[in-house]
Design an enzyme around this catalytic site. Sequence first.
Site, PDB file in Angstrom:
ATOM      1  N   SER A  13       0.736  -0.978  -0.066  1.00  0.00           N
ATOM      2  CA  SER A  13      -0.112   0.005   0.188  1.00  0.00           C
ATOM      3  C   SER A  13       0.987   1.135  -0.005  1.00  0.00           C
ATOM      4  O   SER A  13       1.711   1.381   0.967  1.00  0.00           O
ATOM      5  CB  SER A  13      -0.994   0.103   1.072  1.00  0.00           C
ATOM      6  OG  SER A  13      -1.620   1.445   1.376  1.00  0.00           O
ATOM      7  N   HIS A  38      -1.049  -1.210  -4.310  1.00  0.00           N
ATOM      8  CA  HIS A  38      -2.247  -0.830  -3.750  1.00  0.00           C
ATOM      9  C   HIS A  38      -2.465   0.461  -3.669  1.00  0.00           C
ATOM     10  O   HIS A  38      -1.495   1.204  -2.874  1.00  0.00           O
ATOM     11  CB  HIS A  38      -2.341  -1.574  -2.479  1.00  0.00           C
ATOM     12  CG  HIS A  38      -3.940  -1.512  -1.932  1.00  0.00           C
ATOM     13  ND1 HIS A  38      -4.873  -2.431  -2.464  1.00  0.00           N
ATOM     14  CD2 HIS A  38      -4.388  -0.866  -0.805  1.00  0.00           C
ATOM     15  CE1 HIS A  38      -5.907  -2.021  -1.844  1.00  0.00           C
ATOM     16  NE2 HIS A  38      -5.673  -1.104  -1.026  1.00  0.00           N
ATOM     17  N   ASP A  40      -4.829   3.727  -2.123  1.00  0.00           N
ATOM     18  CA  ASP A  40      -5.793   3.896  -1.381  1.00  0.00           C
ATOM     19  C   ASP A  40      -6.458   5.357  -1.287  1.00  0.00           C
ATOM     20  O   ASP A  40      -5.464   6.433  -1.662  1.00  0.00           O
ATOM     21  CB  ASP A  40      -5.075   3.735   0.159  1.00  0.00           C
ATOM     22  CG  ASP A  40      -5.230   2.533   0.555  1.00  0.00           C
ATOM     23  OD1 ASP A  40      -6.225   1.717   0.417  1.00  0.00           O
ATOM     24  OD2 ASP A  40      -4.000   2.146   0.980  1.00  0.00           O
ATOM     25  N   MET A  42      -9.111   8.276  -0.646  1.00  0.00           N
ATOM     26  CA  MET A  42      -9.738   8.445   0.718  1.00  0.00           C
ATOM     27  C   MET A  42     -10.253  10.053   0.230  1.00  0.00           C
ATOM     28  O   MET A  42      -9.587  10.894  -0.137  1.00  0.00           O
ATOM     29  CB  MET A  42      -9.145   8.405   1.863  1.00  0.00           C
ATOM     30  CG  MET A  42      -8.442   7.010   2.136  1.00  0.00           C
ATOM     31  SD  MET A  42      -7.567   6.876   3.808  1.00  0.00           S
ATOM     32  CE  MET A  42      -6.817   5.350   3.607  1.00  0.00           C
ATOM     33  N   HIS A  72      -8.264   1.041  -4.729  1.00  0.00           N
ATOM     34  CA  HIS A  72      -9.434   0.996  -3.477  1.00  0.00           C
ATOM     35  C   HIS A  72      -9.980   2.327  -3.310  1.00  0.00           C
ATOM     36  O   HIS A  72      -9.352   3.220  -2.642  1.00  0.00           O
ATOM     37  CB  HIS A  72      -8.551   0.556  -2.397  1.00  0.00           C
ATOM     38  CG  HIS A  72      -9.481   0.422  -1.341  1.00  0.00           C
ATOM     39  ND1 HIS A  72      -9.042  -0.081   0.125  1.00  0.00           N
ATOM     40  CD2 HIS A  72     -10.778   0.518  -1.068  1.00  0.00           C
ATOM     41  CE1 HIS A  72     -10.013   0.061   0.964  1.00  0.00           C
ATOM     42  NE2 HIS A  72     -11.119   0.208   0.530  1.00  0.00           N
ATOM     43  N   MET A  74     -12.374   4.452  -1.364  1.00  0.00           N
ATOM     44  CA  MET A  74     -13.001   4.821  -0.097  1.00  0.00           C
ATOM     45  C   MET A  74     -13.527   6.289  -0.113  1.00  0.00           C
ATOM     46  O   MET A  74     -13.287   7.220   0.400  1.00  0.00           O
ATOM     47  CB  MET A  74     -11.975   4.878   1.083  1.00  0.00           C
ATOM     48  CG  MET A  74     -11.527   3.306   1.354  1.00  0.00           C
ATOM     49  SD  MET A  74     -10.061   3.185   2.510  1.00  0.00           S
ATOM     50  CE  MET A  74      -8.811   3.339   1.311  1.00  0.00           C
ATOM     51  N   MET A 143     -11.437  -5.777   4.635  1.00  0.00           N
ATOM     52  CA  MET A 143     -10.942  -4.908   5.416  1.00  0.00           C
ATOM     53  C   MET A 143     -10.633  -5.579   6.892  1.00  0.00           C
ATOM     54  O   MET A 143     -11.539  -5.762   7.505  1.00  0.00           O
ATOM     55  CB  MET A 143     -11.420  -3.300   5.587  1.00  0.00           C
ATOM     56  CG  MET A 143     -11.657  -2.608   4.366  1.00  0.00           C
ATOM     57  SD  MET A 143      -9.788  -2.315   3.525  1.00  0.00           S
ATOM     58  CE  MET A 143      -9.339  -1.246   4.909  1.00  0.00           C
ATOM     59  N   GLY A 148      -9.285   4.110   6.805  1.00  0.00           N
ATOM     60  CA  GLY A 148      -8.906   5.663   7.103  1.00  0.00           C
ATOM     61  C   GLY A 148      -7.688   5.727   7.204  1.00  0.00           C
ATOM     62  O   GLY A 148      -7.140   6.766   6.818  1.00  0.00           O
ATOM     63  N   ASP A 181      -6.638  -6.313   3.791  1.00  0.00           N
ATOM     64  CA  ASP A 181      -5.982  -5.306   3.845  1.00  0.00           C
ATOM     65  C   ASP A 181      -6.257  -4.762   5.331  1.00  0.00           C
ATOM     66  O   ASP A 181      -7.220  -4.522   5.789  1.00  0.00           O
ATOM     67  CB  ASP A 181      -6.559  -4.145   2.997  1.00  0.00           C
ATOM     68  CG  ASP A 181      -6.021  -2.730   3.065  1.00  0.00           C
ATOM     69  OD1 ASP A 181      -4.963  -2.458   3.929  1.00  0.00           O
ATOM     70  OD2 ASP A 181      -6.545  -1.991   2.285  1.00  0.00           O
ATOM     71  N   GLY A 182      -4.994  -4.648   5.775  1.00  0.00           N
ATOM     72  CA  GLY A 182      -5.106  -4.095   7.440  1.00  0.00           C
ATOM     73  C   GLY A 182      -4.211  -4.953   8.323  1.00  0.00           C
ATOM     74  O   GLY A 182      -4.652  -6.053   8.780  1.00  0.00           O
ATOM     75  N   GLY A 183      -3.161  -4.476   8.849  1.00  0.00           N
ATOM     76  CA  GLY A 183      -2.236  -5.118   9.927  1.00  0.00           C
ATOM     77  C   GLY A 183      -1.868  -6.438   9.420  1.00  0.00           C
ATOM     78  O   GLY A 183      -1.507  -7.323  10.218  1.00  0.00           O
ATOM     79  N   GLY A 203       1.160  -2.091   4.248  1.00  0.00           N
ATOM     80  CA  GLY A 203       1.905  -0.726   3.824  1.00  0.00           C
ATOM     81  C   GLY A 203       2.910  -0.560   4.936  1.00  0.00           C
ATOM     82  O   GLY A 203       4.152  -0.848   4.144  1.00  0.00           O
ATOM     83  N   SER A 204       2.658  -0.168   6.210  1.00  0.00           N
ATOM     84  CA  SER A 204       3.624   0.099   6.961  1.00  0.00           C
ATOM     85  C   SER A 204       4.524  -1.209   7.466  1.00  0.00           C
ATOM     86  O   SER A 204       6.008  -0.947   7.515  1.00  0.00           O
ATOM     87  CB  SER A 204       3.264   0.423   8.334  1.00  0.00           C
ATOM     88  OG  SER A 204       2.173  -0.579   8.856  1.00  0.00           O
TER      89      SER A 204
END
Length: 233
Positions: A13, A38, A40, A42, A72, A74, A143, A148, A181-183, A203-204
Site C-alpha cells: 500500500s 495498492h 488507497d 480517501m 481502492h 474509499m 478490511m 481511513g 487489507d490491514g495489519g 503498507g507500514s
Amino acid sequence: MTDATRDFLIAPSILSADFARLGEEVDNVLAAGADIVHFDVMDNHYVPNLTIGPMVCEALRKHGVTAPIDAHLMVRPVDRLIDDFIEAGASYITFHPEASDHIDRSLQLIRDGGCKAGLVFNPATPLSYLDHVMDKVDMILLMSVNPGFGGQAFIPGTLDKLREARRRIDASGLDIRLEIDGGVKVDNIAEIARAGADTFVAGSAIFKAGSEVDPHRYDSVIREFREQLAGVR
C-alpha cells in the site's frame, strides 16, 4: 482452488510510502518482488482522511509503472471517480457497497471500462452484498481494520469472515481474488492465508521496515512474506 495451488500476490500500500519520491518508492518495492501496487483513495467524507486521486495514478503510469494498480476507492459517491481511474490506468477498481446507490451498475461501469471490479467489506459490513453480483466481481477485499489510516492492528474476527468469503468463491466456481487489507505482518500472514486470502495488502509492514534498514530496499520483508506463505497448505 486449493491452498496448494493458490497464486499468492503481495500488494504494498503506497499510503505508507514516502510521497516526496513516490515514483522511486514504487519502482523499488516492485523490484523487491511485489506484485501489485495498492492505491488507497480517501475523500474525507466516506472515511476520515484525504489522500490521493487519479492524477497520481496517471503520473505513476507515465513514470513507467507497468505492474497492476489496485485502486481502492474509499469515496462516496463512487461512479464519477470510477471513470477517472479507468482513464488514469488502474487495473483493479474496488469500492465499498455502502458508497454506491447501485452496486451492480458501478461494477458494470468498471468492467465496461476494461478494468477488473471488486467490492470492499469493512469489518462490520456483511458479505450478503455479494449475493446477486458474484458474476460481476473479480476481487473481494476484506478490511481487517477500519478504513481511513495505515498502521492499525489486525482485527482477529476477520479470519472467520475470510473463511466465509473463501467458501462463497469456491462455491461460485468463478476466478475471484480474495484480498486482505490491514495489519498484515510477517507473523500473521500465514494464518491469514490459511483462512483463505490470496492477495495481501501491506503498507507500514513493508515501507517502514524497509526504511529502517535501507530506504531503497524492501526485499527482506517481502522475502519473509514469501517464506511464510510457502509453508501454507
